[in-house]
Design a protein around this motif. Structure first.
Motif, short mmCIF file in Angstrom:
data_model
loop_
_atom_site.label_atom_id
_atom_site.label_comp_id
_atom_site.label_asym_id
_atom_site.label_seq_id
_atom_site.Cartn_x
_atom_site.Cartn_y
_atom_site.Cartn_z
N ASP A 197 0.84 -1.20 0.00
CA ASP A 197 0.00 0.00 0.00
C ASP A 197 0.87 1.25 0.00
O ASP A 197 2.06 1.20 0.31
N GLY A 198 0.27 2.37 -0.36
CA GLY A 198 0.96 3.64 -0.32
C GLY A 198 1.82 3.91 -1.54
O GLY A 198 2.10 3.02 -2.34
N ILE A 199 2.26 5.16 -1.66
CA ILE A 199 3.19 5.57 -2.71
C ILE A 199 4.58 5.44 -2.11
O ILE A 199 5.01 6.28 -1.32
N THR A 200 5.28 4.37 -2.47
CA THR A 200 6.49 4.00 -1.74
C THR A 200 7.81 4.24 -2.47
O THR A 200 8.85 4.36 -1.83
N LEU A 201 7.80 4.28 -3.82
CA LEU A 201 9.05 4.36 -4.57
C LEU A 201 9.00 5.49 -5.59
O LEU A 201 7.94 5.80 -6.16
N LEU A 202 10.15 6.10 -5.84
CA LEU A 202 10.27 7.04 -6.95
C LEU A 202 10.23 6.27 -8.27
O LEU A 202 10.47 5.06 -8.30
N ASP A 203 9.97 6.97 -9.36
CA ASP A 203 9.85 6.32 -10.66
C ASP A 203 11.20 6.08 -11.34
O ASP A 203 11.24 5.54 -12.45
N GLU A 204 12.29 6.47 -10.69
CA GLU A 204 13.61 6.30 -11.28
C GLU A 204 14.64 6.14 -10.17
O GLU A 204 14.50 6.74 -9.10
N THR A 205 15.64 5.32 -10.42
CA THR A 205 16.78 5.19 -9.50
C THR A 205 17.98 5.87 -10.15
O THR A 205 18.38 5.50 -11.26
N SER A 206 18.55 6.85 -9.46
CA SER A 206 19.65 7.63 -10.03
C SER A 206 20.89 7.53 -9.16
O SER A 206 20.82 7.77 -7.94
N ALA A 207 22.01 7.17 -9.78
CA ALA A 207 23.28 7.16 -9.06
C ALA A 207 23.71 8.59 -8.76
O ALA A 207 23.43 9.52 -9.53
N ILE A 208 24.38 8.76 -7.64
CA ILE A 208 24.91 10.06 -7.25
C ILE A 208 26.43 10.03 -7.35
O ILE A 208 27.08 9.14 -6.81
N GLU A 209 26.98 11.01 -8.06
CA GLU A 209 28.42 11.19 -8.11
C GLU A 209 28.79 12.44 -7.30
O GLU A 209 27.97 13.35 -7.14
N PHE A 210 30.02 12.47 -6.81
CA PHE A 210 30.46 13.56 -5.95
C PHE A 210 31.61 14.30 -6.61
O PHE A 210 32.59 13.69 -7.03
N GLU A 211 31.46 15.61 -6.71
CA GLU A 211 32.48 16.44 -7.34
C GLU A 211 32.76 17.64 -6.45
O GLU A 211 31.82 18.26 -5.93
N ARG A 212 34.03 17.95 -6.28
CA ARG A 212 34.41 19.12 -5.47
C ARG A 212 34.46 20.35 -6.38
O ARG A 212 35.11 20.35 -7.43
N VAL A 213 33.74 21.40 -5.96
CA VAL A 213 33.70 22.64 -6.73
C VAL A 213 34.13 23.79 -5.81
O VAL A 213 33.60 23.93 -4.70
N GLU A 214 35.07 24.60 -6.29
CA GLU A 214 35.50 25.76 -5.51
C GLU A 214 34.50 26.90 -5.72
O GLU A 214 34.31 27.38 -6.82
N ALA A 215 33.83 27.30 -4.64
CA ALA A 215 32.84 28.37 -4.71
C ALA A 215 32.58 28.90 -3.31
O ALA A 215 32.91 28.24 -2.31
N ASP A 216 31.97 30.07 -3.23
CA ASP A 216 31.67 30.67 -1.93
C ASP A 216 30.52 29.98 -1.22
O ASP A 216 30.44 29.97 0.00
N ASP A 217 29.58 29.43 -2.00
CA ASP A 217 28.44 28.75 -1.40
C ASP A 217 27.87 27.74 -2.38
O ASP A 217 28.33 27.62 -3.52
N TYR A 218 26.87 27.00 -1.92
CA TYR A 218 26.30 25.92 -2.73
C TYR A 218 25.66 26.45 -4.01
O TYR A 218 25.84 25.87 -5.08
N LEU A 219 24.89 27.53 -3.92
CA LEU A 219 24.21 28.04 -5.10
C LEU A 219 25.20 28.47 -6.17
O LEU A 219 25.00 28.23 -7.36
N GLN A 220 26.29 29.11 -5.74
CA GLN A 220 27.33 29.51 -6.69
C GLN A 220 28.00 28.28 -7.28
O GLN A 220 28.29 28.23 -8.49
N ALA A 221 28.23 27.26 -6.45
CA ALA A 221 28.85 26.03 -6.94
C ALA A 221 27.95 25.34 -7.97
O ALA A 221 28.44 24.83 -8.99
N ARG A 222 26.66 25.32 -7.71
CA ARG A 222 25.71 24.67 -8.61
C ARG A 222 25.72 25.32 -9.99
O ARG A 222 25.81 24.65 -11.03
N GLU A 223 25.63 26.64 -10.00
CA GLU A 223 25.62 27.35 -11.28
C GLU A 223 26.98 27.28 -11.97
O GLU A 223 27.06 27.13 -13.20
#
Length: 203
Positions: free
Chosen positions: A97-123
Motif C-alpha cells: 500500500d501507499g506511494i512508496t518508490l520514486l519512478d527512477e533510480t539515479s546514481a549520485i556522483e560527488f564532485e568538489r567545486v570551488e565556490a563561496d556557497d552551494y548556489l554559486q557552486a551549482r551554477e
C-alpha cells in the motif's frame, strides 16, 4: 552531488530512488498523519559525507496525501530519516500500500567545486560542464543553503542541534523527481552522538 546515470534499484552506493538497503528487522516507516507507507527518497553513504564513517543515511517522506501530512516538517510525522550501520545490506520489503518508490533510480556522483556557497557552486558547475543545473542533485556536507529560515533540527534524545549531512534537489527529471513543493530542497541531518536522524524540506 551530481546525476550519475541510472542505477540498479538495490545499488549499494549513494543514490536517489530504488529500494533502501536496511538492517535485519527493519520495518518500513508509516506516516503518523495518514498511516500510509512512506516514499523512499534517497540513501547516502556516510563515507561520502565524512570519510571513515560506515553506514547509510536513508530518507523517507509521505506522498499519499501531498501537502496534507506536513511532510515538510522535521517533527510532524510525515517523514523519517534513519542512520543505518554496516549491517544495512539487504533490500527492504516494499509494502503493497501507499506511494512508496520514486519512478527512477539515479546514481549520485560527488564532485568538489570551488565556490563561496552551494548556489554559486551549482551554477558554476553547470557552466563549466555545459550540463543542466538540474543534474546537480544536491550537496554533501558544507554550509546549508536554506531556502527560508534556519530550521536545524534538535536531537530528541540529547537535545543538541543535529549535524548537517545532505541537501537534496528534487531531481534531474521533473517526471520522476521527488516532491519538495516544486523547486524546493530537502535537508538531511544526524546526531553524531545518538545516531538519531531527521529530514525536512523548504520551498
Amino acid at each position: 552531488m551530481t546525476y550519475g546515470g541510472a542505477a540498479a534499484p538495490d545499488a549499494s552506493g549513494s543514490r536517489t530512488g530504488g529500494v533502501p538497503l536496511t538492517p535485519p528487522g527493519f520495518e518500513w516507516p508509516r506516516c503518523r498523519e495518514c498511516s500510509g507507507a512512506m516514499q523512499f527518497l534517497a540513501q547516502i553513504r556516510l563515507a561520502d559525507v565524512d570519510p571513515g564513517n560506515v553506514g547509510l543515511l536513508s530518507i523517507f517522506m509521505c506522498q499519499n496525501d501531498p501537502g496534507l501530512c506536513d511532510e515538510w516538517d522535521a517533527t510532524a510525522g510525515g517523514n523519517r530519516a534513519f542512520v543505518f550501520g554496516a549491517d544495512a545490506t539487504k533490500p527492504a520489503a516494499v509494502p503493497a500500500d501507499g506511494i512508496t518508490l520514486l519512478d527512477e533510480t539515479s546514481a549520485i556522483e560527488f564532485e568538489r567545486v570551488e565556490a563561496d556557497d552551494y548556489l554559486q557552486a551549482r551554477e558554476g558547475w553547470a557552466q563549466v560542464t555545459s550540463r543542466s543545473a538540474l543534474e546537480v542533485l544536491g550537496q554533501a556536507g558544507g554550509q546549508v543553503a536554506w531556502q527560508q529560515n534556519d530550521e536545524t533540527p534538535t536531537c530528541g534524545p540529547c537535545g543538541e542541534p543535529m549535524s548537517f549531512m545532505v541537501q537534496l534537489e528534487e531531481g534531474h527529471d521533473p517526471r520522476t523527481s521527488a516532491n519538495f513543493g516544486g523547486g524546493g530542497c530537502g535537508y538531511g541531518f544526524r546526531c553524531l552522538s545518538c545516531r538519531d536522524a531527521a529530514f525536512l524540506w523548504q520551498q
